[in-house]
Structure formats: structure tokens, C-alpha cells
Design a protein around this motif. Structure first.
Motif, short mmCIF file in Angstrom:
data_model
loop_
_atom_site.label_atom_id
_atom_site.label_comp_id
_atom_site.label_asym_id
_atom_site.label_seq_id
_atom_site.Cartn_x
_atom_site.Cartn_y
_atom_site.Cartn_z
N ALA A 31 -1.87 -0.03 -12.04
CA ALA A 31 -1.35 0.49 -13.31
C ALA A 31 -0.46 -0.51 -14.03
O ALA A 31 -0.42 -0.54 -15.27
CB ALA A 31 -0.57 1.78 -13.06
N VAL A 32 0.24 -1.35 -13.27
CA VAL A 32 1.27 -2.22 -13.85
C VAL A 32 0.78 -3.62 -14.15
O VAL A 32 1.10 -4.19 -15.21
CB VAL A 32 2.49 -2.28 -12.90
N PHE A 33 0.01 -4.22 -13.26
CA PHE A 33 -0.31 -5.64 -13.38
C PHE A 33 -1.22 -6.01 -14.55
O PHE A 33 -1.15 -7.14 -15.05
CB PHE A 33 -0.92 -6.15 -12.08
N PRO A 34 -2.13 -5.12 -15.02
CA PRO A 34 -3.00 -5.53 -16.14
C PRO A 34 -2.26 -6.02 -17.37
O PRO A 34 -2.69 -7.00 -18.01
CB PRO A 34 -3.81 -4.26 -16.44
N LEU A 35 -1.15 -5.39 -17.75
CA LEU A 35 -0.41 -5.84 -18.93
C LEU A 35 0.11 -7.26 -18.75
O LEU A 35 0.06 -8.07 -19.68
CB LEU A 35 0.75 -4.89 -19.22
N ALA A 86 0.82 -1.21 0.00
CA ALA A 86 0.00 0.00 0.00
C ALA A 86 0.86 1.26 0.00
O ALA A 86 0.53 2.25 -0.65
CB ALA A 86 -0.94 0.00 1.21
N THR A 87 1.97 1.22 0.75
CA THR A 87 2.80 2.41 0.93
C THR A 87 3.95 2.50 -0.06
O THR A 87 4.27 3.57 -0.58
CB THR A 87 3.37 2.45 2.36
N GLY A 110 0.95 2.92 -3.37
CA GLY A 110 1.65 1.74 -3.88
C GLY A 110 0.70 0.74 -4.48
O GLY A 110 0.98 0.13 -5.52
N GLY A 111 -0.44 0.55 -3.83
CA GLY A 111 -1.45 -0.34 -4.38
C GLY A 111 -1.96 0.14 -5.71
O GLY A 111 -2.19 -0.65 -6.64
N LEU A 138 -0.54 8.76 -10.51
CA LEU A 138 0.17 10.02 -10.69
C LEU A 138 -0.50 11.17 -9.94
O LEU A 138 0.17 12.12 -9.52
CB LEU A 138 0.27 10.35 -12.18
N ALA A 139 -1.82 11.06 -9.76
CA ALA A 139 -2.56 12.09 -9.02
C ALA A 139 -2.52 11.85 -7.51
O ALA A 139 -3.09 12.65 -6.76
CB ALA A 139 -4.00 12.13 -9.51
N ARG A 140 -1.88 10.76 -7.08
CA ARG A 140 -1.80 10.39 -5.66
C ARG A 140 -3.20 10.13 -5.06
O ARG A 140 -3.45 10.44 -3.91
CB ARG A 140 -1.09 11.47 -4.84
N VAL A 141 -4.08 9.57 -5.88
CA VAL A 141 -5.41 9.17 -5.41
C VAL A 141 -5.37 7.66 -5.24
O VAL A 141 -5.18 6.93 -6.21
CB VAL A 141 -6.50 9.57 -6.41
N ASP A 142 -5.55 7.18 -4.00
CA ASP A 142 -5.33 5.75 -3.76
C ASP A 142 -6.60 4.92 -3.60
O ASP A 142 -6.54 3.68 -3.56
CB ASP A 142 -4.43 5.55 -2.55
#
Length: 215
Positions: free
Chosen positions: A190-194, A37-38, A184-185, A174-178
Motif C-alpha cells: 500500500a505504501v511503497f508504490p507512491l 510480514a508481521t 505487514g507485507g 485494511l481487510a487483513r488479507v495478506d
């Protein structure tokens, strides 16, 4: 093993290699413990210990950073080999070709991230992140435009859902909306879908090859 199945095997391996590195290298952290998360994924590859990132300061100390950077290099190689070896199987056309090239660009991002950890060369690492975040997710959306008769054309809904999820993850990260899962989550959204997409494409390539042999 023929070329298509070898390429599919590379794509099937890329996600487990990367995910395993995230888990195993994270478990080596002691003070502080690693948090999905962090902490950013890049924190696992940082080669020095200390307070990191002026915009979102956090203590980072990754004892097995070499393992993470090695895993990112392996992920880059597997993604690139998968794209090149399955090239004919994924079909012809502008959209299919563009999708493959964008996936290769994302693979290059993983290679660059491995060669330039964030605390070693932050600028190059940022470029690597953009290749993964932007071009990798765009590649899935472009794949949705491939002809219906192709392997990618048969995955239009999947490509749209995963590509849109990845793009949304990038924007929110990028907007720091979690949204309650931590920054981190959100990076992982953003990364895992590919990586999931390449697994699903690989399964379809194997099935298509099996159907051709049986026909």
C-alpha cells in the motif's frame, strides 16, 4: 542546480531514505526480531515496548524508534519539496494540479506520523495513515488523467499500475488479507508504490530538462 533538478533530487532521495530506515531500524530489534510480514511500518516508530494493537496483538520494541520517526519526517520534507519545486515542470491542468496537491497531502501524512507515533496518539497516527494510504495512491491515479504533453501525461500507464497496486494494497491491508506475504507485507504494498512513482517522475523531469537544454 535549477529548480526542477533540485525538486527531482528531493524525490529521488525520499524513497531511499524511507527504505533504509525500514531496514536499519528493523535490524536493531532483538526480542522479538522485526518481521516485514508481521509488523507494521508504524511499529518501527513506537516509543514504548510491550504488546501492541488489540485487533492484531504483537510484541513491539523498537530501540531506534527516534531514527524511524526522524526518517519519516525527512521523507515528508523531501516529498513536499519535490512536489513544490517540480510544480511547473509537471505541467498545467486540473489533473496535474490535483495530483501534486494529493502528493503534498501524503507528505503531510508522513509528517504527522512522525510527530504522532501510533502508541503516543493512535487517532492522529490513523489520520496520518489515511493521508498516505488513500490520498497518496489516489494522486497517482489522478496523474494518469494529465494531458499527454505533460511529464505526468507521459507516465499514464505507470501511474495507473502503481496507483492501482497501492489502492489494492490498502484494501487488502485494511481487510487483513495478506495473500501469503503477511499483513505487514501488504501494508508495504500500500505504501511503497507512491515512493517508487516519485522516483520515476523525478527521472522524467531530469530527462525533460536535459532535452530542453539540448534543443
Amino acid at each position: 542546480m535549477d529548480r526542477d533538478r533540485l525538486g527531482a533530487a528531493c524525490w529521488l532521495l525520499a524513497a531511499p531514505v524511507f527504505l533504509a530506515a525500514n531496514v536499519v531500524v528493523g535490524l536493531a530489534w532483538r526480542q522479538p526480531p522485526f518481521s516485514w510480514a508481521t509488523n507494521n511500518i508504524s511499529d518501527l516508530g513506537n516509543v514504548t515496548c510491550g504488546l501492541w494493537d488489540s485487533t492484531r496483538p504483537r510484541p513491539v520494541c523498537s530501540p531506534w524508534h527516534g531514527g524511524m520517526n526522524g526518517a519519516m519526517a525527512a521523507t515528508a520534507a523531501l516529498l513536499a519539496l519535490g512536489a513544490l519545486l517540480t510544480w511547473p515542470a509537471l505541467g498545467r491542468g486540473v489533473a496535474a494540479t490535483a495530483s501534486r496537491l494529493l502528493t503534498l497531502a501524503a507528505a503531510a501524512g508522513y509528517a504527522l506520523a512522525a510527530a504522532a507515533p501510533a502508541d503516543v496518539d493512535e487517532n492522529r497516527h490513523f489520520v496520518a495513515a489515511l493521508l498516505i494510504f488513500v490520498l497518496g495512491n489516489l494522486g497517482m491515479l489522478v496523474a494518469a488523467l494529465a494531458g499527454r504533453s505533460t511529464v505526468l501525461g507521459g507516465m499514464r500507464a505507470t501511474s495507473v499500475v502503481l496507483g492501482s497496486t497501492g489502492v489494492a494494497g490498502v484494501v487488502l491491508f485494511l481487510a487483513r488479507v495478506d495473500l501469503g506475504i503477511g499483513v505487514g507485507g501488504m501494508e508495504r504494498v500500500a505504501v511503497f508504490p507512491l515512493l517508487l512513482w516519485t522516483v520515476l517522475v523525478a527521472v522524467r523531469v531530469v530527462r525533460a530538462g536535459r532535452d530542453r537544454r539540448l534543443s
